[in-house]
Design a protein around this motif. Structure first.
Motif, PDB file in Angstrom:
ATOM      1  N   LEU B  20       0.853  -1.180   0.000  1.00 62.02           N
ATOM      2  CA  LEU B  20       0.000   0.000   0.000  1.00 62.02           C
ATOM      3  C   LEU B  20       0.893   1.236   0.000  1.00 62.02           C
ATOM      4  O   LEU B  20       1.731   1.396   0.887  1.00 62.02           O
ATOM      5  CB  LEU B  20      -0.897   0.002   1.248  1.00 62.02           C
ATOM      6  CG  LEU B  20      -1.875   1.167   1.361  1.00 62.02           C
ATOM      7  CD1 LEU B  20      -2.890   1.125   0.237  1.00 62.02           C
ATOM      8  CD2 LEU B  20      -2.580   1.132   2.704  1.00 62.02           C
ATOM      9  N   ARG B  21       0.719   2.053  -1.009  1.00 61.78           N
ATOM     10  CA  ARG B  21       1.483   3.300  -1.070  1.00 61.78           C
ATOM     11  C   ARG B  21       0.557   4.442  -0.652  1.00 61.78           C
ATOM     12  O   ARG B  21      -0.512   4.640  -1.232  1.00 61.78           O
ATOM     13  CB  ARG B  21       1.997   3.529  -2.493  1.00 61.78           C
ATOM     14  CG  ARG B  21       2.714   4.833  -2.680  1.00 61.78           C
ATOM     15  CD  ARG B  21       3.250   4.955  -4.095  1.00 61.78           C
ATOM     16  NE  ARG B  21       3.528   6.335  -4.433  1.00 61.78           N
ATOM     17  CZ  ARG B  21       4.601   7.010  -4.034  1.00 61.78           C
ATOM     18  NH1 ARG B  21       5.497   6.400  -3.281  1.00 61.78           N
ATOM     19  NH2 ARG B  21       4.782   8.257  -4.376  1.00 61.78           N
ATOM     20  N   VAL B  22       0.991   5.137   0.359  1.00 65.19           N
ATOM     21  CA  VAL B  22       0.186   6.248   0.878  1.00 65.19           C
ATOM     22  C   VAL B  22       1.042   7.506   0.890  1.00 65.19           C
ATOM     23  O   VAL B  22       2.187   7.477   1.353  1.00 65.19           O
ATOM     24  CB  VAL B  22      -0.303   5.959   2.324  1.00 65.19           C
ATOM     25  CG1 VAL B  22      -1.072   7.144   2.871  1.00 65.19           C
ATOM     26  CG2 VAL B  22      -1.148   4.703   2.366  1.00 65.19           C
ATOM     27  N   ARG B  23       0.493   8.566   0.388  1.00 60.80           N
ATOM     28  CA  ARG B  23       1.221   9.835   0.392  1.00 60.80           C
ATOM     29  C   ARG B  23       0.353  10.854   1.141  1.00 60.80           C
ATOM     30  O   ARG B  23      -0.795  11.111   0.759  1.00 60.80           O
ATOM     31  CB  ARG B  23       1.456  10.288  -1.047  1.00 60.80           C
ATOM     32  CG  ARG B  23       2.479  11.344  -1.202  1.00 60.80           C
ATOM     33  CD  ARG B  23       2.698  11.630  -2.691  1.00 60.80           C
ATOM     34  NE  ARG B  23       3.035  13.023  -2.873  1.00 60.80           N
ATOM     35  CZ  ARG B  23       4.237  13.512  -2.667  1.00 60.80           C
ATOM     36  NH1 ARG B  23       5.213  12.701  -2.323  1.00 60.80           N
ATOM     37  NH2 ARG B  23       4.485  14.783  -2.823  1.00 60.80           N
ATOM     38  N   VAL B  32      -3.506   7.076  -2.418  1.00 61.86           N
ATOM     39  CA  VAL B  32      -3.606   5.734  -1.836  1.00 61.86           C
ATOM     40  C   VAL B  32      -3.633   4.734  -2.984  1.00 61.86           C
ATOM     41  O   VAL B  32      -4.538   4.757  -3.802  1.00 61.86           O
ATOM     42  CB  VAL B  32      -4.884   5.582  -0.980  1.00 61.86           C
ATOM     43  CG1 VAL B  32      -5.035   4.135  -0.518  1.00 61.86           C
ATOM     44  CG2 VAL B  32      -4.849   6.504   0.215  1.00 61.86           C
ATOM     45  N   GLU B  33      -2.636   3.900  -3.054  1.00 59.55           N
ATOM     46  CA  GLU B  33      -2.574   2.914  -4.137  1.00 59.55           C
ATOM     47  C   GLU B  33      -2.333   1.538  -3.535  1.00 59.55           C
ATOM     48  O   GLU B  33      -1.316   1.300  -2.884  1.00 59.55           O
ATOM     49  CB  GLU B  33      -1.434   3.235  -5.107  1.00 59.55           C
ATOM     50  CG  GLU B  33      -1.672   4.486  -5.928  1.00 59.55           C
ATOM     51  CD  GLU B  33      -0.530   4.752  -6.888  1.00 59.55           C
ATOM     52  OE1 GLU B  33       0.543   4.103  -6.754  1.00 59.55           O
ATOM     53  OE2 GLU B  33      -0.700   5.602  -7.771  1.00 59.55           O
ATOM     54  N   GLN B 248      -6.963  -1.503 -16.602  1.00 61.44           N
ATOM     55  CA  GLN B 248      -5.683  -1.647 -15.924  1.00 61.44           C
ATOM     56  C   GLN B 248      -5.291  -0.331 -15.265  1.00 61.44           C
ATOM     57  O   GLN B 248      -5.646   0.746 -15.748  1.00 61.44           O
ATOM     58  CB  GLN B 248      -4.599  -2.038 -16.923  1.00 61.44           C
ATOM     59  CG  GLN B 248      -4.753  -3.458 -17.459  1.00 61.44           C
ATOM     60  CD  GLN B 248      -3.634  -3.830 -18.386  1.00 61.44           C
ATOM     61  OE1 GLN B 248      -3.298  -3.055 -19.269  1.00 61.44           O
ATOM     62  NE2 GLN B 248      -3.056  -5.000 -18.203  1.00 61.44           N
ATOM     63  N   VAL B 249      -4.536  -0.446 -14.189  1.00 62.41           N
ATOM     64  CA  VAL B 249      -3.950   0.737 -13.554  1.00 62.41           C
ATOM     65  C   VAL B 249      -2.443   0.523 -13.503  1.00 62.41           C
ATOM     66  O   VAL B 249      -1.982  -0.617 -13.408  1.00 62.41           O
ATOM     67  CB  VAL B 249      -4.518   0.977 -12.137  1.00 62.41           C
ATOM     68  CG1 VAL B 249      -5.989   1.365 -12.205  1.00 62.41           C
ATOM     69  CG2 VAL B 249      -4.336  -0.251 -11.263  1.00 62.41           C
ATOM     70  N   PRO B 250      -1.676   1.603 -13.595  1.00 64.19           N
ATOM     71  CA  PRO B 250      -0.216   1.424 -13.660  1.00 64.19           C
ATOM     72  C   PRO B 250       0.387   0.788 -12.410  1.00 64.19           C
ATOM     73  O   PRO B 250       1.406   0.120 -12.500  1.00 64.19           O
ATOM     74  CB  PRO B 250       0.308   2.860 -13.831  1.00 64.19           C
ATOM     75  CG  PRO B 250      -0.854   3.670 -14.262  1.00 64.19           C
ATOM     76  CD  PRO B 250      -2.068   3.013 -13.707  1.00 64.19           C
ATOM     77  N   HIS B 251      -0.257   0.974 -11.258  1.00 67.08           N
ATOM     78  CA  HIS B 251       0.405   0.586 -10.018  1.00 67.08           C
ATOM     79  C   HIS B 251       0.099  -0.826  -9.563  1.00 67.08           C
ATOM     80  O   HIS B 251       0.554  -1.251  -8.499  1.00 67.08           O
ATOM     81  CB  HIS B 251       0.036   1.581  -8.906  1.00 67.08           C
ATOM     82  CG  HIS B 251      -1.433   1.646  -8.598  1.00 67.08           C
ATOM     83  ND1 HIS B 251      -2.277   2.534  -9.207  1.00 67.08           N
ATOM     84  CD2 HIS B 251      -2.200   0.938  -7.754  1.00 67.08           C
ATOM     85  CE1 HIS B 251      -3.495   2.377  -8.738  1.00 67.08           C
ATOM     86  NE2 HIS B 251      -3.478   1.403  -7.859  1.00 67.08           N
ATOM     87  N   ALA B 254      -3.539  -6.233 -10.590  1.00 67.23           N
ATOM     88  CA  ALA B 254      -4.959  -6.566 -10.514  1.00 67.23           C
ATOM     89  C   ALA B 254      -5.759  -5.533 -11.303  1.00 67.23           C
ATOM     90  O   ALA B 254      -5.495  -4.333 -11.212  1.00 67.23           O
ATOM     91  CB  ALA B 254      -5.414  -6.580  -9.054  1.00 67.23           C
ATOM     92  N   LEU B 255      -6.712  -6.016 -12.067  1.00 67.15           N
ATOM     93  CA  LEU B 255      -7.569  -5.088 -12.800  1.00 67.15           C
ATOM     94  C   LEU B 255      -8.504  -4.370 -11.835  1.00 67.15           C
ATOM     95  O   LEU B 255      -8.838  -4.897 -10.772  1.00 67.15           O
ATOM     96  CB  LEU B 255      -8.389  -5.855 -13.837  1.00 67.15           C
ATOM     97  CG  LEU B 255      -7.604  -6.462 -15.001  1.00 67.15           C
ATOM     98  CD1 LEU B 255      -8.484  -7.400 -15.809  1.00 67.15           C
ATOM     99  CD2 LEU B 255      -7.030  -5.375 -15.886  1.00 67.15           C
ATOM    100  N   HIS B 256      -8.932  -3.198 -12.233  1.00 67.64           N
ATOM    101  CA  HIS B 256      -9.938  -2.455 -11.483  1.00 67.64           C
ATOM    102  C   HIS B 256     -11.217  -2.416 -12.302  1.00 67.64           C
ATOM    103  O   HIS B 256     -11.203  -2.676 -13.507  1.00 67.64           O
ATOM    104  CB  HIS B 256      -9.467  -1.017 -11.217  1.00 67.64           C
ATOM    105  CG  HIS B 256      -8.469  -0.916 -10.120  1.00 67.64           C
ATOM    106  ND1 HIS B 256      -8.326   0.199  -9.338  1.00 67.64           N
ATOM    107  CD2 HIS B 256      -7.549  -1.800  -9.660  1.00 67.64           C
ATOM    108  CE1 HIS B 256      -7.366   0.006  -8.443  1.00 67.64           C
ATOM    109  NE2 HIS B 256      -6.881  -1.205  -8.630  1.00 67.64           N
TER     110      HIS B 256
END
Lengths: 111, 431
Positions: B20-23, B32-33, B248-251, B254-256
């Motif tokens: 989990l990337r949180v900024r 939030v990724e 698709q998402v770059p990060h 898993a598909l969204h």
């Protein structure tokens, strides 16, 4: 995906063993591969150098024991049986030179 | 030459893994990724060039917990395209098989993955030392679900008896009768599970979900129904792709999935329950009322309660189907052709939510194109939205406690990755 996940878990375990045993280099890693593990020795050997790059197992010899017993309770898995530690002090300087040369150096040592 | 040998004897585990990337900038959560690293599995590509008859068995391999869901969505889509109509007895058997999957999947999640969070244990093994009865209850329920899977599917995991048009073999009444005491016991345990879950400590949280699930005119949805949403959508499953977009998402690998004209949405028990509360069978309805379960649950932590009610529903439904079961004259129907189906689709309700399949066949019945939209990928975006809320509410926590809070938020939705008790690498940037 299945074998990738197991290899990642083996990598985690090798790092943990190195840390808890205060060892920074293994000379041999021995795996037991269950009859239903859905992977082959060839695949394991191909993936091994990348899997263990940057761990104490980098540059180590990989021994693989393949089981044919489909009734073994662990037939579906891969077991990290043991690791062996070389006799001399193990600083990174003593690793195979290839292991210090970046991505190209991640190839396994010839056995 | 070896200095020493370290015996390890460690069995490698297969675990889902995520990060989990949180900024956070100036106390505002800016990014939030949720990153899922599992590589693509290419099942849709594997299906190309294979006979339509192989799809139920190939797609079942997508999941070890919900293989029946994949078999059911494949069968319904292909039968729809080929004009096959199954007999009422086959329909009942399929629904009973699905009950088995719901029971074992939900029991696993409730007792082995979710309840330890509420009672303060890192996992079910350590919870079992203090609360052995709870773990035993979970395992008894799971065993009941597995018994149905074995009786109808041939084995507990990845059943082999399902085929397009019906079953390879249908059991006799006598063969199914041993399920009755198992299911009667399971029904009682399931009701106790609801009462127990109602007493768990739930954080006061409400999320603004758009719920999406099937809705059937008479039944709590499993195999059939229209796709409906809590914001007024009502379409046949064949129009799913007109309303929902998978991307698709770059990060993440898993598909969204999102509504084409909106945002994220939620599938699964909370959605099914919210949109089908009036379709619960009497004992499921009674125990839900007894514990005061609201008709629409928007607190994701209370999903454990909804999931428990669905176990009651599945046990009760399986017993009802068992009472009425008469073996069909033929175990399966055979498609006469033509096979050149330009497009056929169906959705069924996997334990984790709506599962959509679409196929295109050539003149010989080989699959030319397949599309599968799994519930976990549909919930991925919504889980990210939940995580954003969790992080926003938890800015004071240190990284370890924040990671724990985020893992719990993810486990609320029982995605496939929740099997990993500790899986989340938190990449937290506080500016």
């Amino acid at each position: 995906m299945h074998e990738e996940a197991m290899l990642r878990d083996l990598r985690r375990k090798l790092v943990e063993v190195g840390r808890t045993e205060s060892v920074d280099r293994f000379s041999v890693v021995r795996l037991w591969v269950g009859a239903l593990a859905h992977t082959s020795e060839t695949t394991l050997r191909d993936r091994w150098p990348t899997t263990v790059a940057g761990t104490p197992a980098e540059g180590s010899r990989l021994d693989v024991e393949r089981s044919d017993d489909v009734h073994d309770p662990r037939a579906g898995g891969i077991v990290l049986v043991r690791v062996e530690v070389p006799p001399v002090s193990t600083t990174t300087d003593e690793r195979a030179p290839a292991a210090l040369e970046g991505p190209e150096g991640l190839r396994a040592r010839p056995e | 030459m070896t200095d020493r040998t370290i015996a390890v004897d460690y069995l490698a585990r297969v675990e889902g893994e995520g990060a989990l990337r949180v900024r956070i900038h100036d106390r505002t959560v800016e990014e939030v990724e949720l990153r899922i690293f599992e590589p693509p599995r290419f099942f849709e590509a594997f299906l190309r060039g294979r006979s339509y008859l192989e799809s139920p068995d190939i797609t079942a391999r997508i999941c070890g917990i919900c293989p029946v869901a994949y078999q059911m969505s494949a069968c319904h889509a292909l039968e729809h395209g080929l004009g096959l109509r199954v007999t009422p007895a086959v329909r009942a058997l399929r629904r009973m098989l699905y009950c088995g999957e719901w029971i074992e999947s939900h029991a696993l999640h409730v007792y082995l993955l979710h309840v330890p969070d509420f009672l303060g244990y890192p996992d079910a093994i350590r919870m079992a030392k203090d609360h052995p009865i709870l773990v035993q209850r979970g395992l008894r329920l799971k065993k009941a679900g597995n018994a149905i899977m074995t009786a109808l599917g041939g084995r507990e995991i990845h059943p082999v008896n399902v085929r397009v048009g019906g079953f390879y073999r249908c059991p006799s009444r006598e063969e199914l009768e041993p399920l009755r005491p198992v299911l009667e016991e399971a029904l009682g345990i399931a009701e106790e599970t609801v009462r127990f879950a109602a007493g768990l400590p739930f954080p006061a949280v409400e999320e603004d979900y758009e719920f999406v699930a099937l809705r059937h005119p008479e039944e709590y949805p499993m195999n059939e129904g229209e796709v409906v949403s809590s914001r007024g959508l009502r379409i046949p499953a064949t129009r799913f792709e007109e309303e929902f977009r998978e991307f698709q998402v770059p990060h993440s690998n898993a598909l969204h999935s999102m509504r084409r004209d909106g945002g994220s949405y939620l599938v699964g028990p909370m959605a099914r329950y919210a949109l089908n509360r009036d379709r619960l069978l009497p004992r499921a309805d009674a125990v839900a009322r007894e514990v005061g379960l609201e008709p629409v649950v928007r607190n994701p932590f209370r999903s454990v309660l909804v999931r428990s009610v669905e176990i009651v529903q599945a046990c009760e439904e399986a017993l009802r189907l068992l009472d009425g079961y008469r073996p069909p004259e033929r175990p399966f129907e055979v498609a006469a052709g033509p096979f050149d189906v330009p497009g056929c689709a169906a959705a069924t309700e996997a334990p984790r939510g709506l599962l959509y399949h679409r196929y295109q066949l050539d003149a010989t019945g080989l699959i030319e194109e397949a599309k599968i939209v799994a519930p976990t990928s549909q919930n991925q975006k919504r889980i990210e939205d939940d995580l954003r809320e969790v992080v926003t509410r938890s800015l004071e926590l240190d990284d370890a406690h924040l990671t724990d809070a985020c893992e719990r938020a993810i486990r609320n939705h029982d995605p496939c990755i929740s099997c990993a008790t500790h899986f989340l690498t938190l990449d937290l940037a506080r500016d």
